[in-house]
Design a protein around this motif. Structure first.
Motif, PDB file in Angstrom:
ATOM      1  N   LEU A 286       0.771  -1.242  -0.189  1.00  0.00           N
ATOM      2  CA  LEU A 286       0.108   0.328  -0.307  1.00  0.00           C
ATOM      3  C   LEU A 286       0.980   0.766   0.274  1.00  0.00           C
ATOM      4  O   LEU A 286       1.336   1.485   0.732  1.00  0.00           O
ATOM      5  N   VAL A 287       0.919   2.153  -1.143  1.00  0.00           N
ATOM      6  CA  VAL A 287       2.063   2.650  -1.297  1.00  0.00           C
ATOM      7  C   VAL A 287       0.630   4.335  -1.039  1.00  0.00           C
ATOM      8  O   VAL A 287      -0.111   4.876  -1.890  1.00  0.00           O
ATOM      9  N   VAL A 288       1.576   5.991  -1.346  1.00  0.00           N
ATOM     10  CA  VAL A 288       0.760   7.037  -1.371  1.00  0.00           C
ATOM     11  C   VAL A 288       1.723   7.913  -2.134  1.00  0.00           C
ATOM     12  O   VAL A 288       3.567   7.486  -1.380  1.00  0.00           O
ATOM     13  N   PRO A 289       2.131   8.787  -2.921  1.00  0.00           N
ATOM     14  CA  PRO A 289       3.160   9.908  -3.085  1.00  0.00           C
ATOM     15  C   PRO A 289       3.219  10.269  -1.541  1.00  0.00           C
ATOM     16  O   PRO A 289       3.318  10.905  -0.609  1.00  0.00           O
ATOM     17  N   ARG A 290       4.797  10.294  -1.741  1.00  0.00           N
ATOM     18  CA  ARG A 290       6.126  10.987  -0.964  1.00  0.00           C
ATOM     19  C   ARG A 290       5.994  12.391  -0.237  1.00  0.00           C
ATOM     20  O   ARG A 290       5.973  13.145   0.437  1.00  0.00           O
ATOM     21  N   VAL A 291       5.097  13.159  -1.646  1.00  0.00           N
ATOM     22  CA  VAL A 291       4.099  14.392  -1.406  1.00  0.00           C
ATOM     23  C   VAL A 291       3.441  14.760  -0.335  1.00  0.00           C
ATOM     24  O   VAL A 291       3.472  15.625  -0.349  1.00  0.00           O
ATOM     25  N   ALA A 292       2.359  13.166  -0.445  1.00  0.00           N
ATOM     26  CA  ALA A 292       1.858  13.797   0.272  1.00  0.00           C
ATOM     27  C   ALA A 292       2.165  13.894   2.304  1.00  0.00           C
ATOM     28  O   ALA A 292       1.362  13.743   3.151  1.00  0.00           O
ATOM     29  N   LEU A 293       3.247  12.931   2.793  1.00  0.00           N
ATOM     30  CA  LEU A 293       3.632  13.207   3.999  1.00  0.00           C
ATOM     31  C   LEU A 293       4.197  14.050   4.350  1.00  0.00           C
ATOM     32  O   LEU A 293       4.636  15.824   3.780  1.00  0.00           O
ATOM     33  N   LEU A 294       3.311  14.786   5.667  1.00  0.00           N
ATOM     34  CA  LEU A 294       3.660  15.897   6.096  1.00  0.00           C
ATOM     35  C   LEU A 294       5.299  16.586   6.240  1.00  0.00           C
ATOM     36  O   LEU A 294       5.955  15.187   6.767  1.00  0.00           O
TER      37      LEU A 294
END
Length: 374
Positions: A286-294
């Motif tokens: 399960l992945v999300v774009p790194r730019v989504a991390l605060l």
């Protein structure tokens, strides 16, 4: 009509107007304006954001670094004897094999030395054979025979040395490879131990990384390596980790990792490249774009959207692979994460999802709402 009658009619008209006004009641706008109560609350502006749903894909754990390519073998060819270069047999850029002649030096002096040493050797061999015969007849002492044998051995060694010197007049390639440089021309006088060629073995290239000691347990020989070089944009070359130094340098806190690549398809020594060593794979992460991390200094977290409001969600991170980060805990598949506009958000901020492909924002928000209801 008399004046008295006119005044009476005017008074009746005023009374009728007042009665009609009383029947209609007060004006709604005026009543609303005069109605006591709390002042009207100001409308809250929604923060425009872009979202991407959490998805599943293959992801690799990797270490990246930069290094220059070096030939695995390299040789500075030097002249082992002095002499005039009669013939230069190779040029720069030419492939040569180990033992292939490169230069022929004037051999006349070396040939004369070989002939002189050979004559002396033959003389001592004959003397020694006669001495052995005389010794059997006890005409000479054993000590004299031993001395003649030592002289013969010394002459034989000198003869072999002159032959070796003669062989040095033909300079040969010590390794197979490409002639990288040449510093001699026909007719030049070459001094002994003077470098005249540089040969590099381009069949196998190496890149050495100085890796922090925390990666010592993860990087092993045989792991796949990908390489991209600035000189050949758009191309990726595959190699392997050839060897890993077992000792950490105490001064820098790093250890050496040597990666090997086949020297073909345009790769050349000296090229500067970016290397990536994959040491683990997850096929369905399960992945999300790194730019989504605060970017704050707190625990890892993202903003998701629930009921048109931003919700800060702490997450447990796994591997990072390029522009993607693995989420081990905290999110479900399809749950939207804010990728643009998160700087202006606070937990609970009203948001307006914009951008993305047709229907993507609405689908992501709907999926998030469904997930929150469950």
């Amino acid at each position: 009509m008399s004046a008295r009658a006119g005044l009476k009619a005017a008074a009746i008209a005023v009374a009728l107007a007042a009665a009609l006004s009383a029947c209609k009641g007060p004006d709604p706008a005026q009543a609303q304006a005069q109605k006591p109560g709390k002042p009207e609350e100001a409308a809250v502006d929604a923060v425009p954001v872009e979202v991407v749903p959490a998805s599943r894909r293959a992801i690799a754990a990797s270490y990246t670094g930069t290094a220059a390519l070096e030939p695995r073998a390299e040789s500075q060819v030097v002249a082992k004897t002095s002499g005039v270069a009669l013939e230069v047999l190779v040029e720069e850029g030419q492939h040569v094999k180990a033992g292939q002649p490169l230069v022929r030096l004037d051999p006349d002096r070396a040939r004369l030395a070989v002939a002189q040493a050979e004559a002396q050797l033959r003389k001592l061999e004959n003397n020694y054979h006669r001495a052995r015969q005389l010794a059997e007849q006890q005409l000479i002492s054993a000590g004299e025979v031993d001395q003649m044998r030592y002289d013969l051995e010394n002459a034989r060694a000198h003869y072999n040395m002159t032959r070796l010197e003669l062989s040095y007049t033909t300079v040969v390639a010590p390794i197979s490879g490409v002639v990288a440089s040449r510093s001699i021309k026909a007719g030049n006088f070459v001094q002994i131990n003077t470098p005249i060629f540089r040969i590099v073995d381009t069949s196998r290239l190496e890149a050495t990384l100085n890796v922090p000691e925390r990666e010592l347990s993860t990087l092993k020989a045989g792991q796949p390596v990908s390489l991209q070089v600035d000189a050949l944009p758009g191309r990726t070359f595959q190699g392997v980790v050839d060897r890993v130094a077992p000792v950490v340098d105490s001064g820098s806190g790093t250890f050496r990792v040597v990666c090997a690549f086949a020297g073909d398809d345009g790769l050349q020594p000296g090229m500067f490249g970016r290397l990536r060593i994959d040491y683990d794979q997850r096929a369905d992460a399960l992945v999300v774009p790194r730019v989504a991390l605060l970017d704050d200094q707190a625990e890892p977290a993202v903003y998701t959207v629930r009921d048109s409001k931003a919700v800060r969600v702490p997450v447990k991170l796994g591997y990072s692979d390029g522009e993607w980060s693995e989420i081990r805990d905290g999110l479900e598949e399809g749950e939207p994460v804010v990728t643009a506009g998160k700087v202006a958000l606070r937990d609970g901020s009203v948001v307006h999802v914009i951008g993305g492909s047709d229907g993507m924002a609405g689908k992501a928000t709907a999926a998030a709402s469904a997930g929150s209801r469950q």
